[in-house]
Write a protein that holds these residues in place. Structure first.
Motif, PDB file in Angstrom:
ATOM      1  N   PHE A   1       0.818  -1.213   0.000  1.00  0.00           N
ATOM      2  CA  PHE A   1       0.000   0.000   0.000  1.00  0.00           C
ATOM      3  C   PHE A   1       0.850   1.260   0.000  1.00  0.00           C
ATOM      4  O   PHE A   1       1.838   1.366   0.719  1.00  0.00           O
ATOM      5  CB  PHE A   1      -0.935   0.011   1.217  1.00  0.00           C
ATOM      6  CG  PHE A   1      -1.651   1.299   1.411  1.00  0.00           C
ATOM      7  CD1 PHE A   1      -2.652   1.692   0.540  1.00  0.00           C
ATOM      8  CD2 PHE A   1      -1.320   2.167   2.452  1.00  0.00           C
ATOM      9  CE1 PHE A   1      -3.307   2.903   0.707  1.00  0.00           C
ATOM     10  CE2 PHE A   1      -1.973   3.367   2.632  1.00  0.00           C
ATOM     11  CZ  PHE A   1      -2.970   3.729   1.752  1.00  0.00           C
ATOM     12  N   SER A   2       0.463   2.241  -0.803  1.00  0.00           N
ATOM     13  CA  SER A   2       1.129   3.535  -0.836  1.00  0.00           C
ATOM     14  C   SER A   2       0.158   4.606  -0.355  1.00  0.00           C
ATOM     15  O   SER A   2      -0.977   4.666  -0.835  1.00  0.00           O
ATOM     16  CB  SER A   2       1.590   3.862  -2.253  1.00  0.00           C
ATOM     17  OG  SER A   2       2.031   5.207  -2.328  1.00  0.00           O
ATOM     18  N   GLU A   3       0.593   5.472   0.534  1.00  0.00           N
ATOM     19  CA  GLU A   3      -0.221   6.574   1.019  1.00  0.00           C
ATOM     20  C   GLU A   3      -0.227   7.750   0.043  1.00  0.00           C
ATOM     21  O   GLU A   3      -0.989   8.695   0.217  1.00  0.00           O
ATOM     22  CB  GLU A   3       0.276   7.059   2.370  1.00  0.00           C
ATOM     23  CG  GLU A   3       0.055   6.070   3.487  1.00  0.00           C
ATOM     24  CD  GLU A   3       0.419   6.651   4.853  1.00  0.00           C
ATOM     25  OE1 GLU A   3       0.910   7.785   4.937  1.00  0.00           O
ATOM     26  OE2 GLU A   3       0.203   5.939   5.843  1.00  0.00           O
ATOM     27  N   LYS A   4       0.609   7.702  -0.975  1.00  0.00           N
ATOM     28  CA  LYS A   4       0.714   8.805  -1.926  1.00  0.00           C
ATOM     29  C   LYS A   4      -0.580   8.960  -2.714  1.00  0.00           C
ATOM     30  O   LYS A   4      -1.220   7.970  -3.070  1.00  0.00           O
ATOM     31  CB  LYS A   4       1.863   8.560  -2.898  1.00  0.00           C
ATOM     32  CG  LYS A   4       3.217   8.579  -2.253  1.00  0.00           C
ATOM     33  CD  LYS A   4       4.288   8.300  -3.287  1.00  0.00           C
ATOM     34  CE  LYS A   4       5.661   8.223  -2.640  1.00  0.00           C
ATOM     35  NZ  LYS A   4       6.683   7.852  -3.642  1.00  0.00           N
ATOM     36  N   PRO A   5      -0.959  10.193  -3.021  1.00  0.00           N
ATOM     37  CA  PRO A   5      -2.154  10.429  -3.835  1.00  0.00           C
ATOM     38  C   PRO A   5      -1.920   9.999  -5.280  1.00  0.00           C
ATOM     39  O   PRO A   5      -0.789   9.927  -5.745  1.00  0.00           O
ATOM     40  CB  PRO A   5      -2.381  11.931  -3.741  1.00  0.00           C
ATOM     41  CG  PRO A   5      -1.058  12.500  -3.353  1.00  0.00           C
ATOM     42  CD  PRO A   5      -0.334  11.441  -2.593  1.00  0.00           C
ATOM     43  N   GLY A   6      -3.019   9.737  -5.959  1.00  0.00           N
ATOM     44  CA  GLY A   6      -2.958   9.384  -7.375  1.00  0.00           C
ATOM     45  C   GLY A   6      -2.937  10.631  -8.234  1.00  0.00           C
ATOM     46  O   GLY A   6      -2.871  11.755  -7.738  1.00  0.00           O
TER      47      GLY A   6
END
Length: 110
Positions: A103-108
């Protein structure tokens, strides 16, 4: 009631669900989508559209832990209203267990 996106979406992010949502309550992270639980109208049209079977109603016991997760990231990520291209390796990740580790917390980028 609301629908939520679970870890089955991670690294798949097909986005078929986005096109059918009548209230545009999907938000895009770098490698998954979430549903804003306060915007979802519980129509359920997104659930059968998800090839990864990552969308569940919050009444499903498997969804309980995902309501606040979806709320948190829906408040941080950009809203998405159109289907984009899934990752090139989405099919390879479909159905794999233990995807939370990716999982990445970065926005798309809608």
């Amino acid at each position: 009631m609301t629908y939520v996106v679970t870890e089955a979406c991670i690294r798949c992010k097909y986005m078929d669900c986005v096109e059918v949502c009548p209230v545009d309550c999907f938000y895009e992270g770098e490698n998954m989508l979430v549903i804003h639980p306060d915007e979802c109208i519980d129509c359920g049209v997104c659930e059968p559209e998800c090839p990864a079977e990552a969308i569940l109603p919050d009444t499903d016991e498997r969804a309980a832990q995902w309501v606040e997760f979806n709320r948190k990231y829906a408040q941080a990520w950009p809203n998405i209203t159109r289907k984009g291209e899934p990752p090139a390796d989405a099919d390879e990740w479909k159905g794999k267990p233990g995807k939370m580790a990716y999982f990445s917390e970065k926005p798309g980028h809608p």
